[in-house]
Enzyme design. Structure first.
Site, PDB file in Angstrom:
ATOM      1  N   THR A 191      27.520  47.597  37.645  1.00 16.11           N
ATOM      2  CA  THR A 191      28.818  47.096  38.108  1.00 16.11           C
ATOM      3  C   THR A 191      29.845  48.177  37.788  1.00 16.11           C
ATOM      4  O   THR A 191      29.643  48.986  36.888  1.00 16.11           O
ATOM      5  CB  THR A 191      29.232  45.802  37.385  1.00 16.11           C
ATOM      6  OG1 THR A 191      29.390  46.116  35.999  1.00 16.11           O
ATOM      7  CG2 THR A 191      28.199  44.718  37.529  1.00 16.11           C
ATOM      8  N   GLU A 336      25.713  40.985  40.125  1.00 16.78           N
ATOM      9  CA  GLU A 336      24.846  40.130  39.306  1.00 16.78           C
ATOM     10  C   GLU A 336      24.112  39.072  40.126  1.00 16.78           C
ATOM     11  O   GLU A 336      23.211  38.415  39.633  1.00 16.78           O
ATOM     12  CB  GLU A 336      25.682  39.406  38.235  1.00 16.78           C
ATOM     13  CG  GLU A 336      26.230  40.300  37.140  1.00 16.78           C
ATOM     14  CD  GLU A 336      27.583  40.916  37.480  1.00 16.78           C
ATOM     15  OE1 GLU A 336      27.887  41.057  38.679  1.00 16.78           O
ATOM     16  OE2 GLU A 336      28.329  41.267  36.549  1.00 16.78           O
ATOM     17  N   LYS A 448      49.882  33.505  35.736  1.00 16.28           N
ATOM     18  CA  LYS A 448      50.198  32.328  34.929  1.00 16.28           C
ATOM     19  C   LYS A 448      51.701  32.271  34.723  1.00 16.28           C
ATOM     20  O   LYS A 448      52.253  32.931  33.862  1.00 16.28           O
ATOM     21  CB  LYS A 448      49.443  32.373  33.607  1.00 16.28           C
ATOM     22  CG  LYS A 448      47.946  32.312  33.861  1.00 16.28           C
ATOM     23  CD  LYS A 448      47.132  32.490  32.600  1.00 16.28           C
ATOM     24  CE  LYS A 448      45.660  32.557  32.988  1.00 16.28           C
ATOM     25  NZ  LYS A 448      45.020  33.825  32.681  1.00 16.28           N
ATOM     26  N   TRP A 453      49.563  27.866  37.532  1.00 16.55           N
ATOM     27  CA  TRP A 453      48.793  29.009  38.021  1.00 16.55           C
ATOM     28  C   TRP A 453      49.137  29.296  39.470  1.00 16.55           C
ATOM     29  O   TRP A 453      49.209  28.379  40.302  1.00 16.55           O
ATOM     30  CB  TRP A 453      47.289  28.728  37.907  1.00 16.55           C
ATOM     31  CG  TRP A 453      46.792  28.811  36.491  1.00 16.55           C
ATOM     32  CD1 TRP A 453      47.554  28.770  35.360  1.00 16.55           C
ATOM     33  CD2 TRP A 453      45.439  28.934  36.080  1.00 16.55           C
ATOM     34  NE1 TRP A 453      46.755  28.875  34.258  1.00 16.55           N
ATOM     35  CE2 TRP A 453      45.452  28.966  34.655  1.00 16.55           C
ATOM     36  CE3 TRP A 453      44.217  29.033  36.736  1.00 16.55           C
ATOM     37  CZ2 TRP A 453      44.280  29.094  33.910  1.00 16.55           C
ATOM     38  CZ3 TRP A 453      43.060  29.149  35.997  1.00 16.55           C
ATOM     39  CH2 TRP A 453      43.097  29.183  34.591  1.00 16.55           C
TER      40      TRP A 453
HETATM   41  P1  ADP Z   1      33.221  44.551  40.983  1.00 14.05           P
HETATM   42  O1  ADP Z   1      33.340  43.545  39.863  1.00 14.05           O
HETATM   43  O2  ADP Z   1      33.169  45.937  40.551  1.00 14.05           O
HETATM   44  O3  ADP Z   1      34.185  44.325  42.111  1.00 14.05           O
HETATM   45  P2  ADP Z   1      31.131  43.277  42.475  1.00 14.05           P
HETATM   46  O4  ADP Z   1      30.920  43.951  43.786  1.00 14.05           O
HETATM   47  O5  ADP Z   1      29.958  42.747  41.797  1.00 14.05           O
HETATM   48  O6  ADP Z   1      31.777  44.317  41.562  1.00 14.05           O
HETATM   49  O7  ADP Z   1      32.251  42.192  42.663  1.00 14.05           O
HETATM   50  C1  ADP Z   1      32.025  40.820  42.654  1.00 14.05           C
HETATM   51  C2  ADP Z   1      33.316  40.103  42.777  1.00 14.05           C
HETATM   52  O8  ADP Z   1      33.934  40.342  44.047  1.00 14.05           O
HETATM   53  C3  ADP Z   1      33.213  38.603  42.719  1.00 14.05           C
HETATM   54  O9  ADP Z   1      33.108  38.156  41.394  1.00 14.05           O
HETATM   55  C4  ADP Z   1      34.504  38.158  43.388  1.00 14.05           C
HETATM   56  O10 ADP Z   1      35.608  38.194  42.498  1.00 14.05           O
HETATM   57  C5  ADP Z   1      34.716  39.212  44.439  1.00 14.05           C
HETATM   58  N1  ADP Z   1      34.275  38.716  45.745  1.00 14.05           N
HETATM   59  C6  ADP Z   1      33.137  38.984  46.391  1.00 14.05           C
HETATM   60  N2  ADP Z   1      33.099  38.359  47.576  1.00 14.05           N
HETATM   61  C7  ADP Z   1      34.240  37.656  47.707  1.00 14.05           C
HETATM   62  C8  ADP Z   1      34.794  36.790  48.694  1.00 14.05           C
HETATM   63  N3  ADP Z   1      34.185  36.526  49.839  1.00 14.05           N
HETATM   64  N4  ADP Z   1      35.993  36.219  48.436  1.00 14.05           N
HETATM   65  C9  ADP Z   1      36.646  36.473  47.291  1.00 14.05           C
HETATM   66  N5  ADP Z   1      36.184  37.279  46.334  1.00 14.05           N
HETATM   67  C10 ADP Z   1      35.000  37.872  46.524  1.00 14.05           C
END
Ligand code: ADP
Length: 554
Positions: A191, A336, A448, A453
């Site tokens: 990540t 993950e 916040k 929120w």
């Molecule tokens: P990073 O944490 O580096 O961005 P990831 O690619 O694993 O790496 O990111 C996952 C995160 O991306 C999710 O936990 C979420 O917050 C966001 N995410 C992924 N797809 C969506 C979506 N369709 N809508 C909103 N948020 C999203």
């Protein structure tokens, strides 16, 4: 009582064999930018993957569990690596070529990669890191590149350098694949580490296999051998969301963009190669929309486009529908979660406005992904479309821990894994009684304000629906009276001027008045992370450092 079924391990090897035999005529087309794309059949890819496995094993001494990294664009050779490395029992480690040098170095050392397959065009990126890469013994250069860059690396630190085509040429075209345990590591991906060190997620053969089945399913991406998919999402971003391995299962043809990821060549390759499916983060589709508005091309071959990685602004989805006749389908996932977590196909019977209400959600969970929402008091919240909580998930392709490093125990940080083994996603939202997830924010991005929120994503979606606005990112900034308040940074469309009062009036008609930001700033571009998401920590820092020209409305 046990079943009478065969116990056949679910492995990438089976995916490789199946794709080469049953879908041997399907193709991988790699864009070359010179009008003559490179084409290879699955059968040819399968044979070359076998030759690569021989080269890595017989020549470079790679064995079971060894990490083999790739620093590559989406192309046919990367596909060969995707199949060869796991099938021989080694671990495919895709490196994100947009990470800063220090993170990339840290990741390669942590994973203890023994070999790096690198596109020649990326040697300028890799060469300066080599003196710090402790474990890398071999570099395999794929395609043309300036290898003289490696001369500057001190001899003691210089890995052996091989040319991909020479390395695999003439190797045997059969391989006696090892019988692997389906729980062995097949691939890994780090990540991007917004806080602290990057974290390594290790996918098993079983998780890749099951995830591939789901990617192909009609209620997910619906990939079939009658179609062609364009994964714009990089193969280093959660395995291009599983599309390459899924393709060798379903036989869908692949159109690989290589390094041509700018809107103009993307429009050109869609028009000429006519893919039916594509996948990328919202920023890519924003860019393509602007390109096609300025210079129309025929992109109507696209029947379905998977969009995810960050929230998809409904205005973008509508523009694709109305201007281009192309359907964007939102999906949610994480490194993950392999990444398929939800896909937003509306339920049967939903039409018109109701259909839109479903399409703008993050979508429904496939059967293998169980979900629960944990409320502020730690209790499990009902699926009623109103009760918000942090999303936790579990399932056969969801991480149970992070890679601890060679020879080290896996890491299970408390903020990422619950005591009963669920993954804490850090995403906050609600789930409707028919199983549709709506995310309001990432826990760390929620604003916040005075005990209430405010969803930054909600504000962004509304602001981006304004005709003068090309992009908008909202972050929390400290406020003496309210604790935090939203700051809206906007990128204006060409020719538009900043009329904050008008934007405020526009917002007041759409959200509660106390949510409307007082602080506004026009920026040239929203800063993006290595995988193209809004980089909100950079915006917060620019604000703290006084680098933004902020207008405060009364
Ligand atoms: P990073 O944490 O580096 O961005 P990831 O690619 O694993 O790496 O990111 C996952 C995160 O991306 C999710 O936990 C979420 O917050 C966001 N995410 C992924 N797809 C969506 C979506 N369709 N809508 C909103 N948020 C999203």
């Amino acid at each position: 009582m046990l079943s009478t079924m065969q116990d056949v391990p679910l492995t990438v090897t089976r995916i490789l064999v199946h794709g080469s035999l049953v879908h041997g005529k399907s193709t991988v087309t790699t864009w070359t930018g010179d009008g003559a794309p490179q084409r290879r059949t699955f059968r040819e890819i399968g044979v070359r993957a076998i030759q690569l496995a021989h080269a890595l094993g017989d020549e470079l001494g790679i064995g079971r569990g060894d990490r083999v990294a790739t620093l590559m664009w989406n192309n046919a050779e990367h596909m060969e690596a995707y199949l060869a490395i796991p099938s021989m029992g080694a671990v495919l480690h895709t490196l994100n070529l947009r990470l800063p040098a220090d993170q990339l170095t840290w990741i390669v050392n942590h994973a203890a990669d023994r070999v790096v397959l690198v596109n020649g065009t990326l040697l300028p990126l890799l060469a300066p890191l080599l003196p710090q890469l402790r474990s890398v013994e071999h570099l395999v250069v794929v395609g043309p590149g300036d290898t003289s860059l490696l001369d500057a690396v001190p001899a003691g630190n210089r890995p052996q350098v091989h040319a991909y085509e020479e390395l695999i040429a003439g190797r045997p075209t059969r391989y006696d694949w090892p019988e692997l345990d389906e729980l062995e590591a097949a691939a890994m991906c780090y990540t991007s580490g917004t806080t602290g060190d990057p974290k390594g997620v290790v996918y098993s053969h079983r998780s890749v296999y099951l995830h591939s089945l789901q990617v192909n399913a009609a209620e997910s991406m619906g990939l079939t051998s009658h179609d062609t998919s364009l994964p714009v999402v990089p193969m280093f971003h959660v395995n291009a969301w599983g599309i390459p391995h899924a393709a060798f299962m379903s036989g869908i043809n692949l159109l690989m963009p290589d390094r041509f990821l700018q809107p103009a060549p993307l429009a050109e390759m869609i028009e000429s190669e006519r893919p039916t499916h594509a996948a990328a983060v919202p920023t890519i589709w924003q860019g393509l929309l602007a390109e096609l508005t300025a210079k129309p091309r025929d992109v109507t071959s696209l029947k379905q486009v998977t969009i995810g990685g960050s929230a998809c602004p409904p205005s973008l989805m509508k523009a694709f529908d109305e201007q281009l006749g192309v359907r964007l389908v939102q999906a949610w996932g994480m490194t993950e979660t392999s990444p398929l977590g939800t896909v937003a196909h509306p339920p049967a019977g939903a039409e018109g406005e109701e259909e839109w209400d479903y399409r703008i959600t993050q979508g429904r969970f496939p059967a293998s992904v169980e979900a629960r929402l944990i409320g502020p008091d730690g209790s499990v919240m009902p699926w009623d479309g109103r009760s918000a909580g942090e999303l936790e998930v579990r399932g056969p392709w969801i991480a149970a821990a992070y890679f601890g490093g060679a020879g080290e125990e896996p890491l299970r940080p408390e903020d990422k894994f619950s005591p009963d083994g669920w993954l804490r996603t850090g995403d906050v939202g609600v789930i409707s009684d028919d199983g549709y997830l709506t995310l309001t924010d990432r826990a760390k991005d929620v604003i916040k304000s005075g005990g209430e929120w405010i969803s930054s994503v909600d504000l962004e979606n509304h602001i981006m629906a304004h005709p003068d606005v090309a992009e908008a990112a909202v972050v929390a900034v400290p406020d003496e009276r309210w604790g935090e308040r939203p700051l809206a940074t906007v990128v204006l469309r060409e020719g538009a001027t900043a009329d904050y009062a008008a934007l405020r009036t526009f917002l007041e008609a759409r959200v509660a008045h106390w949510q409307v930001p007082e602080r506004w700033a026009v920026v040239q571009a929203v800063p993006k992370t290595s995988v193209g998401k809004f980089d909100k920590k950079v915006i917060r820092r620019s604000y703290a450092d006084g680098e933004l020209d902020v207008t405060q409305l009364p």
